[in-house]
Design an enzyme around this catalytic site. Structure first.
Site, mmCIF file in Angstrom:
data_model
loop_
_atom_site.group_PDB
_atom_site.id
_atom_site.type_symbol
_atom_site.label_atom_id
_atom_site.label_comp_id
_atom_site.label_asym_id
_atom_site.label_seq_id
_atom_site.Cartn_x
_atom_site.Cartn_y
_atom_site.Cartn_z
ATOM 1 N N ASP A 90 37.655 44.070 43.797
ATOM 2 C CA ASP A 90 38.820 43.228 44.089
ATOM 3 C C ASP A 90 40.099 44.004 43.775
ATOM 4 O OD1 ASP A 90 37.768 41.810 41.076
ATOM 5 O OD2 ASP A 90 39.725 42.760 41.250
ATOM 6 N N HIS A 105 33.496 51.864 42.717
ATOM 7 C CA HIS A 105 32.578 51.225 43.670
ATOM 8 C C HIS A 105 33.288 50.841 44.957
ATOM 9 C CE1 HIS A 105 29.582 50.062 40.265
ATOM 10 N NE2 HIS A 105 29.513 51.320 40.606
ATOM 11 N N CYS A 113 34.929 53.966 58.400
ATOM 12 C CA CYS A 113 34.131 54.216 59.600
ATOM 13 C C CYS A 113 32.951 55.108 59.218
ATOM 14 C CB CYS A 113 34.972 54.930 60.670
ATOM 15 S SG CYS A 113 33.992 55.390 62.126
ATOM 16 N N GLY A 171 34.164 43.585 30.019
ATOM 17 C CA GLY A 171 33.534 42.680 30.982
ATOM 18 C C GLY A 171 32.507 43.326 31.886
HETATM 19 N N1 APR Z 1 35.303 37.524 29.877
HETATM 20 C C1 APR Z 1 34.753 38.720 29.559
HETATM 21 N N2 APR Z 1 33.524 39.118 29.981
HETATM 22 C C2 APR Z 1 32.845 38.253 30.762
HETATM 23 C C3 APR Z 1 33.353 36.992 31.134
HETATM 24 C C4 APR Z 1 34.644 36.643 30.659
HETATM 25 N N3 APR Z 1 35.211 35.459 30.958
HETATM 26 N N4 APR Z 1 32.404 36.364 31.909
HETATM 27 C C5 APR Z 1 31.366 37.218 32.009
HETATM 28 N N5 APR Z 1 31.612 38.351 31.321
HETATM 29 C C6 APR Z 1 30.782 39.543 31.172
HETATM 30 C C7 APR Z 1 29.310 39.269 30.960
HETATM 31 O O1 APR Z 1 29.039 39.084 29.573
HETATM 32 C C8 APR Z 1 28.687 40.574 31.485
HETATM 33 O O2 APR Z 1 28.650 41.544 30.457
HETATM 34 O O3 APR Z 1 30.850 40.235 32.383
HETATM 35 C C9 APR Z 1 29.670 41.011 32.558
HETATM 36 C C10 APR Z 1 29.160 40.771 33.960
HETATM 37 O O4 APR Z 1 28.084 41.660 34.151
HETATM 38 P P1 APR Z 1 27.617 41.950 35.652
HETATM 39 O O5 APR Z 1 27.558 40.653 36.382
HETATM 40 O O6 APR Z 1 26.409 42.822 35.577
HETATM 41 O O7 APR Z 1 28.841 42.762 36.283
HETATM 42 P P2 APR Z 1 29.128 44.313 36.171
HETATM 43 O O8 APR Z 1 28.778 44.846 34.825
HETATM 44 O O9 APR Z 1 30.524 44.527 36.649
HETATM 45 O O10 APR Z 1 28.105 44.923 37.258
HETATM 46 C C11 APR Z 1 28.190 46.317 37.482
HETATM 47 O O11 APR Z 1 26.643 46.119 39.323
HETATM 48 O O12 APR Z 1 25.909 44.948 41.144
HETATM 49 C C12 APR Z 1 26.644 46.042 40.741
HETATM 50 O O13 APR Z 1 28.355 47.000 41.997
HETATM 51 C C13 APR Z 1 28.064 45.902 41.199
HETATM 52 O O14 APR Z 1 30.035 46.713 40.093
HETATM 53 C C14 APR Z 1 28.859 45.940 39.903
HETATM 54 C C15 APR Z 1 27.917 46.604 38.934
#
Ligand code: APR
Length: 229
Positions: A90, A105, A113, A171
């Site tokens: 985003d 990412h 393209c 996060g």
């Molecule tokens: N504040 C802080 N942290 C949060 C909140 C919040 N309000 N809500 C959720 N989280 C945390 C969760 O505890 C978790 O550690 O955000 C994290 C979300 O983890 P994922 O869903 O695995 O997201 P992410 O770590 O960004 O995934 C990494 O995986 O699928 C691929 O490309 C995708 O970039 C992504 C990558």
């Protein structure tokens, strides 16, 4: 102080964008193999475009939260000292005031393209038959990194980690490499490490300190500490 920050979906959760692995997350509702792999795109490009069109509309309708704004303040206050790397596609960091964000990412609002490598600002909705504005090929895709593809800007990221004095992960679940390994890179050069998360990540044990709470609270508090108020 040279700071490298890595953010994940959790920093955008309070802006209404889904995370991936939390309860009800995107990978609980969509099959990542179908919508986030080159094979899935080859099999059904329309389904993949629909997935990213929906996420693009969701992101366009969201606003940066206090965590994005705080990081924007930090990046602006310490030019050249803070490298902000995000796994998120985003644009909330930019809209929160951060410039020079490294999107490892890719970016939801950019198009690529697959035939000639041209990149341009993505339209609100993309479709399989869209023609590349440069070469005309009907091979357009979201400019995002899918599973099995190499993340972008790794050379710049590892260079920044090699010089880091502080590494902060915000996060992110620490479940996807190479991002989950950044904390080890930082520790190897003697950087201090801090995790800000709602719950401990899979690699929380590798951090010197972990502060738990919603990003909209823990990130502004940490930035205020760094900036002295
Ligand atoms: N504040 C802080 N942290 C949060 C909140 C919040 N309000 N809500 C959720 N989280 C945390 C969760 O505890 C978790 O550690 O955000 C994290 C979300 O983890 P994922 O869903 O695995 O997201 P992410 O770590 O960004 O995934 C990494 O995986 O699928 C691929 O490309 C995708 O970039 C992504 C990558």
């Amino acid at each position: 102080m040279r700071i490298v920050i890595l953010t994940g979906a959790g920093i955008s959760a309070e802006s209404g964008l889904g995370t991936f692995r939390d309860v009800g997350g995107l990978w609980a509702r969509y099959d990542m193999a179908e919508v986030a792999t080159p094979e899935g795109f080859a099999r059904d490009p329309g389904k993949v475009h629909d997935f990213y069109n929906a996420r693009r509309a969701n992101a366009a309708g969201s606003v940066p939260n206090a965590a994005h704004l705080a990081l924007g303040r930090l990046v602006s206050a310490r030019p050249g000292e803070v490298v902000l790397v995000t796994q998120n596609i985003d644009d909330l960091h930019e809209r929160g005031g951060a410039a020079g964000v490294i999107h490892m990412h890719g970016e939801l609002f950019r198009a690529l393209c697959a035939a000639c490598g041209a990149r341009w600002d993505a339209p609100a909705a993309m479709h399989p038959g869209d023609a590349c504005p440069v070469c005309g090929a009907r091979a357009t895709r979201p400019d995002v990194v899918w599973f099995g593809e190499i993340p972008y800007h790794l050379d710049r990221i590892f260079d920044a980690l090699a010089k880091a004095e502080l590494f902060v992960a915000i996060g992110t679940s620490g479940s996807v490499y190479p991002a989950a390994g950044f904390v080890a890179e930082a520790r190897a050069v003697g950087a201090r490490t801090l995790e800000l998360n709602l719950a401990p990540s899979d690699v929380a044990g590798a951090f010197d300190a972990v502060r738990l709470g919603p990003a909209s609270e823990v990130v502004p508090a940490w930035v205020a500490e760094v900036l002295g108020g």
